[in-house]
Motif scaffolding. Structure first.
Motif, short mmCIF file in Angstrom:
data_model
loop_
_atom_site.label_atom_id
_atom_site.label_comp_id
_atom_site.label_asym_id
_atom_site.label_seq_id
_atom_site.Cartn_x
_atom_site.Cartn_y
_atom_site.Cartn_z
N GLY A 47 -0.21 11.60 -1.14
CA GLY A 47 -1.39 10.83 -0.74
C GLY A 47 -1.14 10.01 0.50
O GLY A 47 -2.00 9.92 1.39
N ILE A 48 0.04 9.42 0.59
CA ILE A 48 0.40 8.62 1.77
C ILE A 48 0.50 9.50 3.00
O ILE A 48 0.05 9.13 4.09
CB ILE A 48 1.69 7.83 1.52
CG1 ILE A 48 1.42 6.72 0.50
CG2 ILE A 48 2.24 7.24 2.82
CD1 ILE A 48 2.66 6.02 -0.01
N SER A 52 -1.78 8.99 6.25
CA SER A 52 -1.19 8.73 7.57
C SER A 52 -1.71 9.71 8.62
O SER A 52 -1.81 9.38 9.79
CB SER A 52 0.34 8.75 7.50
OG SER A 52 0.81 10.04 7.21
N LYS A 53 -2.05 10.92 8.19
CA LYS A 53 -2.65 11.89 9.11
C LYS A 53 -4.08 11.48 9.48
O LYS A 53 -4.56 11.78 10.58
CB LYS A 53 -2.66 13.29 8.49
CG LYS A 53 -1.28 13.90 8.37
CD LYS A 53 -1.35 15.24 7.68
CE LYS A 53 0.04 15.82 7.46
NZ LYS A 53 -0.02 17.09 6.71
N PHE A 54 -4.75 10.80 8.58
CA PHE A 54 -6.13 10.37 8.80
C PHE A 54 -6.22 9.19 9.77
O PHE A 54 -7.11 9.15 10.63
CB PHE A 54 -6.79 10.01 7.47
CG PHE A 54 -8.18 9.44 7.61
CD1 PHE A 54 -9.26 10.26 7.86
CD2 PHE A 54 -8.40 8.08 7.45
CE1 PHE A 54 -10.54 9.74 7.98
CE2 PHE A 54 -9.67 7.55 7.57
CZ PHE A 54 -10.75 8.37 7.83
N SER A 59 -5.60 2.22 15.83
CA SER A 59 -6.80 1.67 15.21
C SER A 59 -6.43 0.58 14.22
O SER A 59 -5.45 0.71 13.50
CB SER A 59 -7.57 2.76 14.47
OG SER A 59 -7.98 3.77 15.35
N PRO A 60 -7.24 -0.49 14.15
CA PRO A 60 -6.95 -1.52 13.13
C PRO A 60 -7.30 -1.01 11.74
O PRO A 60 -8.20 -0.18 11.57
CB PRO A 60 -7.89 -2.68 13.53
CG PRO A 60 -8.99 -2.03 14.30
CD PRO A 60 -8.39 -0.81 14.97
N LEU A 61 -6.56 -1.49 10.76
CA LEU A 61 -6.85 -1.17 9.36
C LEU A 61 -7.45 -2.41 8.72
O LEU A 61 -6.91 -3.51 8.85
CB LEU A 61 -5.58 -0.77 8.61
CG LEU A 61 -4.91 0.52 9.05
CD1 LEU A 61 -3.63 0.74 8.26
CD2 LEU A 61 -5.83 1.71 8.88
N VAL A 62 -8.56 -2.25 8.03
CA VAL A 62 -9.22 -3.34 7.35
C VAL A 62 -9.29 -2.97 5.88
O VAL A 62 -9.69 -1.87 5.52
CB VAL A 62 -10.65 -3.56 7.91
CG1 VAL A 62 -11.35 -4.69 7.18
CG2 VAL A 62 -10.60 -3.81 9.41
N PHE A 63 -8.86 -3.88 5.02
CA PHE A 63 -8.81 -3.61 3.58
C PHE A 63 -9.79 -4.49 2.84
O PHE A 63 -10.04 -5.62 3.21
CB PHE A 63 -7.40 -3.91 3.03
CG PHE A 63 -6.35 -3.01 3.57
CD1 PHE A 63 -6.02 -1.83 2.90
CD2 PHE A 63 -5.67 -3.30 4.73
CE1 PHE A 63 -5.05 -0.99 3.37
CE2 PHE A 63 -4.69 -2.46 5.22
CZ PHE A 63 -4.39 -1.30 4.54
N TYR A 64 -10.31 -3.94 1.75
CA TYR A 64 -11.12 -4.70 0.82
C TYR A 64 -10.46 -4.55 -0.54
O TYR A 64 -10.28 -3.44 -1.03
CB TYR A 64 -12.56 -4.16 0.77
CG TYR A 64 -13.38 -4.84 -0.28
CD1 TYR A 64 -13.95 -6.09 -0.03
CD2 TYR A 64 -13.58 -4.27 -1.53
CE1 TYR A 64 -14.69 -6.73 -0.99
CE2 TYR A 64 -14.33 -4.90 -2.49
CZ TYR A 64 -14.88 -6.14 -2.22
OH TYR A 64 -15.60 -6.78 -3.19
N ASN A 65 -10.06 -5.66 -1.13
CA ASN A 65 -9.43 -5.67 -2.45
C ASN A 65 -8.15 -4.82 -2.47
O ASN A 65 -7.93 -4.02 -3.38
CB ASN A 65 -10.41 -5.19 -3.52
CG ASN A 65 -10.05 -5.72 -4.89
OD1 ASN A 65 -9.15 -6.52 -5.05
ND2 ASN A 65 -10.75 -5.25 -5.90
N ALA A 66 -7.33 -4.98 -1.45
CA ALA A 66 -6.11 -4.17 -1.30
C ALA A 66 -5.15 -4.33 -2.48
O ALA A 66 -4.49 -3.37 -2.87
CB ALA A 66 -5.41 -4.53 0.01
#
Length: 70
Positions: A47-48, A52-54, A59-66
């Motif tokens: 899955g990782i 990582s390919k995606f 690009s910044p990564l933004v998380f919700y409820n990480a």
């Protein structure tokens, strides 16, 4: 995960990974994901790799409820 450009969703990513233990009924209710669905899912390493390919490193990564998702 989604990719957003100019305030528009341009790509989506979704993967299920097999957990190390069964998920509880309350998690099934919250997420709609069942243990049956996860039975043949990828392990977390695969899955990782897919994620990582995606993503694009610039690009910044933004998380919700990480905390919950991790």
């Amino acid at each position: 995960a989604i990719k957003v450009e100019d305030k528009k969703i341009v790509d989506k990513f979704n993967v299920l990974c097999e957990p190390t233990k069964a998920i509880s009924k309350s998690v099934e209710v919250i997420t709609g994901i069942t243990n049956e669905q996860l039975k043949n899912a990828n392990d977390i390493r695969a899955g990782i790799v897919e994620f990582s390919k995606f993503v694009n490193c610039s690009s910044p990564l933004v998380f919700y409820n990480a905390k919950f998702d991790m």
